[in-house]
Design a protein around this motif. Structure first.
Motif, PDB file in Angstrom:
ATOM      1  N   SER A  65       0.823  -1.202   0.000  1.00 28.09           N
ATOM      2  CA  SER A  65       0.000   0.000   0.000  1.00 28.09           C
ATOM      3  C   SER A  65       0.863   1.260   0.000  1.00 28.09           C
ATOM      4  N   THR A  66       1.989   1.220   0.699  1.00 27.77           N
ATOM      5  CA  THR A  66       2.901   2.370   0.704  1.00 27.77           C
ATOM      6  C   THR A  66       3.407   2.650  -0.706  1.00 27.77           C
ATOM      7  N   LEU A  67       3.768   1.596  -1.424  1.00 28.39           N
ATOM      8  CA  LEU A  67       4.254   1.760  -2.798  1.00 28.39           C
ATOM      9  C   LEU A  67       3.181   2.391  -3.681  1.00 28.39           C
ATOM     10  N   MET A  68       1.939   1.959  -3.533  1.00 24.93           N
ATOM     11  CA  MET A  68       0.861   2.505  -4.346  1.00 24.93           C
ATOM     12  C   MET A  68       0.533   3.953  -3.941  1.00 24.93           C
ATOM     13  N   LYS A  69       0.727   4.290  -2.669  1.00 20.14           N
ATOM     14  CA  LYS A  69       0.501   5.672  -2.239  1.00 20.14           C
ATOM     15  C   LYS A  69       1.586   6.603  -2.785  1.00 20.14           C
ATOM     16  N   VAL A  70       2.785   6.064  -2.934  1.00 16.83           N
ATOM     17  CA  VAL A  70       3.840   6.820  -3.601  1.00 16.83           C
ATOM     18  C   VAL A  70       3.445   7.065  -5.060  1.00 16.83           C
ATOM     19  N   LEU A  71       2.957   6.017  -5.711  1.00 20.45           N
ATOM     20  CA  LEU A  71       2.579   6.112  -7.120  1.00 20.45           C
ATOM     21  C   LEU A  71       1.437   7.097  -7.343  1.00 20.45           C
ATOM     22  N   SER A  72       0.464   7.107  -6.444  1.00 17.19           N
ATOM     23  CA  SER A  72      -0.740   7.917  -6.653  1.00 17.19           C
ATOM     24  C   SER A  72      -0.609   9.345  -6.139  1.00 17.19           C
TER      25      SER A  72
ATOM     26  N   VAL B  84       9.302  10.715 -16.721  1.00 12.87           N
ATOM     27  CA  VAL B  84       9.494  10.775 -15.270  1.00 12.87           C
ATOM     28  C   VAL B  84       8.439  11.708 -14.678  1.00 12.87           C
ATOM     29  N   GLN B  85       7.765  11.230 -13.626  1.00  9.26           N
ATOM     30  CA  GLN B  85       6.660  11.982 -13.030  1.00  9.26           C
ATOM     31  C   GLN B  85       7.044  12.507 -11.647  1.00  9.26           C
ATOM     32  N   HIS B  86       6.612  13.731 -11.352  1.00 10.89           N
ATOM     33  CA  HIS B  86       6.819  14.331 -10.038  1.00 10.89           C
ATOM     34  C   HIS B  86       5.453  14.728  -9.480  1.00 10.89           C
ATOM     35  N   PHE B  87       4.704  13.758  -8.968  1.00 12.81           N
ATOM     36  CA  PHE B  87       3.361  14.034  -8.464  1.00 12.81           C
ATOM     37  C   PHE B  87       3.441  14.763  -7.129  1.00 12.81           C
ATOM     38  N   ALA B  88       2.858  15.952  -7.072  1.00 12.03           N
ATOM     39  CA  ALA B  88       2.839  16.719  -5.827  1.00 12.03           C
ATOM     40  C   ALA B  88       1.594  16.421  -4.998  1.00 12.03           C
ATOM     41  N   LYS B  89       0.543  15.906  -5.666  1.00 10.61           N
ATOM     42  CA  LYS B  89      -0.707  15.587  -4.973  1.00 10.61           C
ATOM     43  C   LYS B  89      -1.471  14.546  -5.803  1.00 10.61           C
ATOM     44  N   ILE B  90      -2.543  14.028  -5.227  1.00 11.68           N
ATOM     45  CA  ILE B  90      -3.296  12.947  -5.869  1.00 11.68           C
ATOM     46  C   ILE B  90      -3.847  13.397  -7.215  1.00 11.68           C
ATOM     47  N   SER B  91      -4.323  14.629  -7.294  1.00 12.69           N
ATOM     48  CA  SER B  91      -4.925  15.103  -8.548  1.00 12.69           C
ATOM     49  C   SER B  91      -3.925  15.083  -9.706  1.00 12.69           C
ATOM     50  N   ASP B  92      -2.623  15.195  -9.402  1.00 14.13           N
ATOM     51  CA  ASP B  92      -1.607  15.138 -10.462  1.00 14.13           C
ATOM     52  C   ASP B  92      -1.580  13.758 -11.113  1.00 14.13           C
TER      53      ASP B  92
ATOM     54  N   HIS C 204       6.160  13.745  -4.392  1.00 15.75           N
ATOM     55  CA  HIS C 204       7.553  13.748  -4.819  1.00 15.75           C
ATOM     56  C   HIS C 204       8.378  14.583  -3.831  1.00 15.75           C
ATOM     57  N   GLY C 205       9.531  14.043  -3.474  1.00 19.75           N
ATOM     58  CA  GLY C 205      10.379  14.701  -2.484  1.00 19.75           C
ATOM     59  C   GLY C 205      10.320  14.032  -1.131  1.00 19.75           C
ATOM     60  N   THR C 206       9.259  13.207  -0.887  1.00 20.85           N
ATOM     61  CA  THR C 206       9.157  12.489   0.392  1.00 20.85           C
ATOM     62  C   THR C 206       9.669  11.055   0.271  1.00 20.85           C
ATOM     63  N   TYR C 207      10.125  10.699  -0.915  1.00 21.69           N
ATOM     64  CA  TYR C 207      10.665   9.364  -1.158  1.00 21.69           C
ATOM     65  C   TYR C 207      11.851   9.489  -2.117  1.00 21.69           C
ATOM     66  N   ALA C 208      12.657   8.442  -2.188  1.00 26.31           N
ATOM     67  CA  ALA C 208      13.766   8.386  -3.141  1.00 26.31           C
ATOM     68  C   ALA C 208      13.382   7.490  -4.308  1.00 26.31           C
ATOM     69  N   GLY C 209      13.942   7.748  -5.496  1.00 26.79           N
ATOM     70  CA  GLY C 209      13.671   6.926  -6.663  1.00 26.79           C
ATOM     71  C   GLY C 209      12.829   7.666  -7.684  1.00 26.79           C
ATOM     72  N   ASP C 210      12.537   6.992  -8.795  1.00 27.61           N
ATOM     73  CA  ASP C 210      11.817   7.607  -9.906  1.00 27.61           C
ATOM     74  C   ASP C 210      10.553   6.839 -10.267  1.00 27.61           C
ATOM     75  N   ILE C 211       9.509   7.607 -10.615  1.00 30.59           N
ATOM     76  CA  ILE C 211       8.301   7.048 -11.218  1.00 30.59           C
ATOM     77  C   ILE C 211       8.308   7.433 -12.692  1.00 30.59           C
TER      78      ILE C 211
ATOM     79  N   THR D 132      -2.863  12.369 -15.020  1.00 33.75           N
ATOM     80  CA  THR D 132      -1.977  11.583 -15.872  1.00 33.75           C
ATOM     81  C   THR D 132      -2.636  10.294 -16.352  1.00 33.75           C
ATOM     82  N   GLY D 133      -3.743   9.890 -15.674  1.00 35.27           N
ATOM     83  CA  GLY D 133      -4.440   8.668 -16.069  1.00 35.27           C
ATOM     84  C   GLY D 133      -4.316   7.527 -15.089  1.00 35.27           C
ATOM     85  N   ILE D 134      -3.941   7.843 -13.845  1.00 35.35           N
ATOM     86  CA  ILE D 134      -3.791   6.812 -12.805  1.00 35.35           C
ATOM     87  C   ILE D 134      -4.925   6.979 -11.794  1.00 35.35           C
ATOM     88  N   ALA D 135      -5.622   5.903 -11.497  1.00 39.92           N
ATOM     89  CA  ALA D 135      -6.707   5.938 -10.505  1.00 39.92           C
ATOM     90  C   ALA D 135      -6.516   4.797  -9.518  1.00 39.92           C
ATOM     91  N   ILE D 136      -6.719   5.082  -8.236  1.00 38.44           N
ATOM     92  CA  ILE D 136      -6.575   4.049  -7.204  1.00 38.44           C
ATOM     93  C   ILE D 136      -7.879   3.911  -6.432  1.00 38.44           C
TER      94      ILE D 136
END
Length: 506
Positions: free
Chosen positions: A45-52, A70-78, A57-64, A82-86
């Motif tokens: 669930s943590t991984l999916m919360k990073v994705l969504s 490469v995506q830098h999601f600042a909030k869920i609406s971002d 971005h900035g609270t984790y290391a690595g790239d989406i 992009t086309g991602i729904a959880i």
């Protein structure tokens, strides 16, 4: 363009010094169903919360990397744009709004500055057709069952031109038929080019539907299995999840002769004033000392209502019939009466009814028996720590200390806290309602082992479960309910899935 719609590379995430994810790599092909599995607390669930974008971005290391960028999601609406729904296990719908209002909440169909409600209803019908849900879009969501609400959530995601659909334990609260329908829908969406990620503990579903399966353990990627290469099997998944082989999911216990009846109900009927009907009808049941009695049946069959009516009737049913405890006729007016008589009930809804999620482990374990840690009405804090530490150790609750907030624990460890809370009242009869719902195979094995230990110490258990394999694997005797009635009583030797289902659907 990459063959992957999604690449999560080297994702690491910490919470106050605790590493939840450590260099996780997760890649999903376009147009596939990819299942993500692992024990509770593995990091899914943590991984999916990073994705969504829940964890920006900035609270984790690595790239989406999504669709090659490469995506830098600042909030869920971002991520939504992009086309991602959880879709989470706890559905995010407005119960007092209509289906069409929920589908287009925050994404309203407009004509100029005004909402075009006629067009909204028309488009909602199209979305409902896509998910094969035949309901009036003007009905209130609260009037739909959980399975239909789940489909409304998916329709809501599809209305936003979703490309990647993430489902977190989508079948946890569904019955068998609803689960089958949902899995078929995912296959249909796959044909339409929609990629799905499904988090699930139900390995039979995972193996039936997945093109690839990625296993996480302790916040790390263990492996990705390919169905096309025949790499997927339940035994391989289990070994990868828990780091060892579990030869038998249901631990064996020595069979012995049982004692006399600890509980018996006769002609037991429970009338629900809110529903205006009997939810339990003329039921007969008995439980012997040292026995595990399973209660099987479909959702809505009356199993939980039966348990609640025995446990001091917290829902205020009108009760008719007789209840005997150790041969003595009893009448409980409140759960505290049942507790005082030696009965405990572990609810199926641990988050809603079973635990105080904002309090710590020690407060949750002591709450049902404050007299056990008090002197003249004053709580002995040292005794509370001592008692809760005992249950933390004996139940193998994985947490830094008994000061850990329960809401931050995994589902399996929350269930152990709920169990510890009721063991502290020292019951003779323990009612377990869906004791392993929403927890992984390793935690299930631990719960089963605890049950066997309690039985060996002389306790009796009533176990309500929607998993037939669990009923058959753990019970000494089985009752089957349908429409509030007891449809059959089976010894474990004569019980099998076909017989149970036949009785449950009569």
């Amino acid at each position: 363009m990459s063959k992957y719609i999604l690449e999560m590379n080297g994702i690491s995430k910490e919470f106050t010094g605790v590493k939840a994810l450590s260099n996780v790599n997760f890649k999903v092909h376009a147009g596939e169903i990819h299942c993500l599995v692992g024990e509770n607390g593995a990091g899914k669930s943590t991984l999916m919360k990073v994705l969504s974008g829940v964890y920006p971005h900035g609270t984790y290391a690595g790239d989406i990397v999504f669709e090659g960028r490469v995506q830098h999601f600042a909030k869920i609406s971002d991520s939504v744009k992009t086309g991602i729904a959880i879709i989470y296990q706890e559905l995010a719908l407005f119960p007092d709004l209509t289906v069409y209002e929920n589908i287009y909440a925050g994404n309203e169909v407009r004509k100029g500055i005004m909402v075009d409600w006629n067009q909204t209803i028309q488009q909602a019908k199209e979305m409902l057709n896509k998910v094969k849900l035949d309901v009036n879009p003007e009905v209130l969501v609260k009037d739909l069952g959980v399975g239909k609400q789940q489909l409304v959530e998916i329709a809501k995601a599809l209305s936003k031109d979703v490309k990647l659909l993430i489902l977190d334990e989508p079948t946890a609260a569904l019955n068998e038929k609803e689960s089958e329908n949902l899995l078929e829908l995912l296959k249909e969406l796959k044909k339409q080019g929609i990629t799905s990620i499904m988090i699930s503990h139900k390995l039979k579903e995972v193996t039936a539907i997945a093109d690839h399966i990625t296993v996480l353990r302790d916040g790390r990627t263990i492996c990705t299995l390919d169905a096309a290469k025949s790499e997927i099997s339940e035994s391989v998944i289990i070994k990868s999840m828990v780091g060892r082989e579990i030869d038998d999911i249901y631990p064996k216990r020595d069979k012995k002769s049982f004692g006399s009846n600890i509980l018996e109900i006769r002609n037991w009927t429970a009338y629900d004033p809110q529903l205006g009907r009997d939810v339990v009808k003329d039921a007969h049941l008995h439980v012997k000392k040292g026995e595990i009695v399973g209660i099987a049946g479909l959702m809505g069959s009356g199993r939980t209502e039966l348990a609640q009516s025995i446990f001091g009737n917290p829902k205020g049913f009108k009760i008719r019939g007789e209840l005997f405890l150790d041969g003595e006729k009893k009448q409980f007016h409140h759960p505290k009466d049942a507790i005082a008589a030696g009965i405990a009930y572990v609810t199926e809804d641990r988050k809603g009814d079973g635990l105080f999620l904002i309090q710590d482990i020690k407060q949750n374990i002591s709450v049902a028996n404050l007299n056990g840690i008090s002197d003249k009405g004053v709580i002995n804090n040292n005794e509370e720590v001592k008692i809760s530490t005992h249950y933390k150790t004996s139940l193998n609750i994985k947490a830094p200390s008994v000061e850990q907030i329960v809401g931050n624990l995994s589902g399996g460890n929350q269930q152990k806290v709920s169990l510890g809370k009721w063991l502290f009242v020292k019951p003779n009869l323990l009612i377990l309602d869906e004791p392993t719902r929403g927890i992984d195979v390793g935690a299930k094995y631990e719960i089963y082992t605890i049950m066997n230990k309690l039985i060996s110490e002389g306790m009796s258990i009533i176990m309500i479960s929607s998993e037939l394999s669990e009923v058959l694997g753990m019970s000494d005797r089985v009752y089957v309910m349908a429409e509030g009635k007891m449809k059959g009583e089976l010894s474990i030797e004569e019980a099998d899935q076909e017989t149970i289902m036949k009785l449950a659907t009569q």
